[in-house]
Design a protein around this motif. Structure first.
Motif, PDB file in Angstrom:
ATOM      1  N   GLU A  18       0.838  -1.206   0.000  1.00  0.00           N
ATOM      2  CA  GLU A  18       0.000   0.000   0.000  1.00  0.00           C
ATOM      3  C   GLU A  18       0.869   1.250   0.000  1.00  0.00           C
ATOM      4  OE1 GLU A  18      -3.498   0.557   2.586  1.00  0.00           O
ATOM      5  OE2 GLU A  18      -3.415  -1.615   2.899  1.00  0.00           O
ATOM      6  N   VAL A  71      -4.636   4.031  -3.951  1.00  0.00           N
ATOM      7  CA  VAL A  71      -4.659   2.590  -3.658  1.00  0.00           C
ATOM      8  C   VAL A  71      -6.030   2.198  -3.120  1.00  0.00           C
ATOM      9  CG1 VAL A  71      -3.679   0.753  -2.237  1.00  0.00           C
ATOM     10  CG2 VAL A  71      -2.184   2.501  -3.202  1.00  0.00           C
ATOM     11  N   VAL A 120      -8.033  -1.004  -1.563  1.00  0.00           N
ATOM     12  CA  VAL A 120      -7.961  -2.380  -1.059  1.00  0.00           C
ATOM     13  C   VAL A 120      -9.390  -2.902  -0.980  1.00  0.00           C
ATOM     14  CG1 VAL A 120      -7.210  -3.851   0.843  1.00  0.00           C
ATOM     15  CG2 VAL A 120      -5.898  -1.808   0.256  1.00  0.00           C
TER      16      VAL A 120
END
Lengths: 327, 324
Positions: free
Chosen positions: A19, A29, A31
């Protein structure tokens, strides 16, 4: 660019690094969320039926990132080695191929690189240099990002070595939160399993929280330093081929010897090849050490009741034993 | 006034209710198939307990166990809700203090419990497959048109050893049909099935465990003499069947409730026999709060929600603050 990282497989160990690495290079980023039924179902549909459930779940997360979150790229590393002379399970080494061949329609959205290291520290920039074109970064950028990411990852590892479970340890680094470990119960169980099984709430059905609710302390492998872990298996004629399996083995042996740990639970995904060795080795060792050992096998349709009953029975057994000993 | 402790075992196939006195002696036992209505059978069991033991009984504690232990616990007001392993082990060690290995085979569950110095030191439960359990025999009895109650006696008349694959019910069935076509008699085939069940059970659950005598065999399937014989052949030793083999879980739950009440010096939460007239309505719904889509179970009584479970996040189960 939007870069997605599936919350699956080794994200639970190296997520902090990856990350930070992509963020440092100026990318957004994303997730994927914790596994849920929808993600798991997508994964099952995307995979061959025989493959183990953590891989199926990985595919589910990957597709979620690509189709639901519209990421430009999703990160699918090719994990080769993190210890000299040892490798990863073939599914990790072939993960990008598995994705590209199983779902050719998303193959141009995959960001992949070889990760090969002599130790578990995978911060060497050479591991990521092959990404520079796609990430619009030069060698200096990659070096800098690897360095910065490594600082975070080392912090994560320091946390785990202080006895904090990997998910909380990562959160502390990312969100600067404080986690107070409360070790006050008189029963302690070692829960030995790969991070992607233990820290996936869908797969493990929050086994660690369940133990916590039963007033039990727990230990996981990442809480032990490598020296301690590997010294436990130094007497073996031959180590296992897989590094994380060796870590679990060392942690399991440690917990069977250690008098402060009352029992060992091996959490394993149905059909895991490396774990078939581990399971047998634990079985033999627990017999020698006369310490309770239980295998919990998980797959995509494990019933929660069943798991609860087993854990309760195991904890009961340890508690009653202890009560009797101290009486 | 007679002081009693009540134990209730709500299994997948049967409901058992027992009452014991302060020295763990059994006063009453009730064993019934669930017939698809566990709640009604629990009420029925408790009512007949009251009628049999007498109305001057004083219930000091209640324990529940089995896969339906939670619901039963809420309904009756149990002091202790325990898993089956602990309950069975407690009941067996009470009767056979020297036991080392307990074989327990129920309707859909089977277990091996290893005991040392009256403590559980190891156990195994079957996972998803019910091949080595009572349902396996039930199913075959239907196919052979032999009532399950006659299985054991018929098996003992067998004098030919027929080997039937016991790994999986589906294969066992096709194997059994083949053996029928070869012309083996029903008793031989039934004894073959008993051996297949035991072989499968020991291979699955006993793997890697040191099974030492004395052996005790309990659970509903222990009614079957053919299985007892097959066990004795397999372990090459005597296998004891407790007097009340089919209600051991309930006995264990009752003993555990007694231990709990005595240790903590508290009063029982038992709702009383009169409360059995209350209607308990269980229902379930799918929570759409997130994509886990948990199936949540809800129990209502007189329009009031008294218990909820099945949600992973605790959103529903923690919302109930009913105090019984």
């Amino acid at each position: 660019m939007k870069i997605g990282i599936p919350r699956a497989l080794l994200y639970h160990y190296y997520g902090v690094f990856w990350e930070e690495f992509f963020k440092e290079l100026g990318h957004e980023v994303i997730v994927s969320p914790h596994s849920n039924k929808e993600i798991v179902d997508t994964g099952i549909k995307s995979a061959v039926p025989e493959i183990c459930v953590p891989i199926k779940i990985f595919l589910g997360h990957l597709k979620y990132l690509i189709y639901e979150k519209n990421v430009d790229y999703a990160f699918v590393p090719r994990m080769i080695s993190i210890h000299k002379g040892e490798i990863f399970c073939p599914k990790f080494m072939g993960l990008p191929d598995l994705v590209k061949n199983g779902s050719p329609e998303i193959s141009d959205r995959i960001l992949t690189t070889y990760i090969e290291s002599k130790t578990e520290n995978i911060s060497n920039y050479k591991n990521y240099i092959s990404l520079s074109d796609k990430l619009n970064a030069n060698e200096e950028d990659i070096k800098r990002a690897s360095r910065k990411a490594n600082i975070k990852w080392l912090e994560f590892r320091r946390n785990t070595l202080r006895g904090i479970p990997a998910d909380k340890a990562a959160e502390m680094v990312k969100k600067n939160t404080v986690y107070k470990k409360n070790n006050s119960n008189n029963i302690k169980i070692a829960v030995v399993g790969y991070v992607y099984n233990v820290y996936d709430p869908f797969l493990s059905m929050d086994i660690l929280d369940k133990l916590h609710d039963l007033n039990v302390d727990y230990m996981t492998f990442e809480m032990l330093d490598n020296k301690t872990i590997f010294s436990q298996i130094s007497h073996l004629k031959k180590r296992l081929f897989w590094t994380f399996s060796n870590k679990l083995l060392g942690a399991g042996y440690y917990s069977l010897k250690n008098h402060n740990i009352d029992g060992l639970i091996h959490l394993t995904a149905f059909g895991c090849g490396p774990d078939s060795f581990l399971g047998k080795l634990f079985e033999i060792e627990s017999d020698i050490r006369q310490k309770p050992f239980m295998t919990i096998r998980i797959d995509e349709h494990t019933g929660e009741n069943h798991l609860q009953t087993r854990i309760e029975a195991f904890v009961d057994m340890l508690k009653r034993k202890k009560e009797k000993e101290s009486a | 006034m007679k002081d009693v402790y009540i134990g209730v075992d709500v299994g997948s196939v049967s409901i058992n209710v027992v009452a014991i006195d302060g020295s763990n002696e059994l006063l009453y036992k009730y064993y019934s198939r669930t017939n698809g209505q566990p709640l009604e059978m629990i009420k029925h069991g408790l009512n007949s307990l009251k009628n049999e033991v007498g109305s001057d009984i004083n219930v000091l504690g209640v324990g529940t166990t089995g896969s339906g232990r939670q619901l039963a616990g809420v309904m009756i007001g149990a002091d202790i809700v325990k898993n089956e392993i602990t309950a069975h082990a407690v009941a067996t060690t009470n009767e056979h203090p020297d036991v080392h290995t307990i074989f327990e085979i129920g309707g859909q569950d089977s277990k091996i419990i290893v005991i040392k110095d009256q403590m559980v030191v190891d156990f195994a439960m079957n996972t998803v497959c019910a091949a080595g359990t009572g349902s396996f025999l039930d199913h075959q009895s239907e196919r052979l048109k032999v009532p399950i109650e006659q299985f054991g006696d018929l098996a003992l008349t067998s004098d030919v050893n027929v080997r039937i694959a016991g790994r999986c019910t589906v294969f066992a069935e096709s194997d059994m049909i083949a053996k029928q076509q070869y012309g083996f008699s029903k008793p031989d085939i039934i004894m073959g099935l008993c051996r297949a069940l035991v072989r499968n059970y020991i291979n699955n659950l006993g793997r890697g465990k040191k099974l030492n005598p004395p052996y005790v065999f309990q659970g509903g399937v222990a009614a079957n003499k053919g299985i007892i014989k097959a066990f004795q052949e397999e372990v090459k030793s005597a296998v004891f069947v407790p007097k009340h083999f089919n209600v051991m879980g309930a006995i264990g739950a009752a003993i555990l409730s007694k231990e709990y009440i005595e240790k903590n010096d508290v009063k029982t939460k038992f709702r009383g026999f009169s409360s059995l007239k209350t209607n308990f309505v269980p229902s379930s719904f799918t929570c759409n709060g997130c994509s886990n889509n948990c199936e949540v179970i809800k129990v209502e009584s007189n329009g009031q929600i008294i218990a909820m479970w099945g949600d992973r996040c605790g959103k529903w189960s923690q919302s109930v603050c009913y105090v019984g």
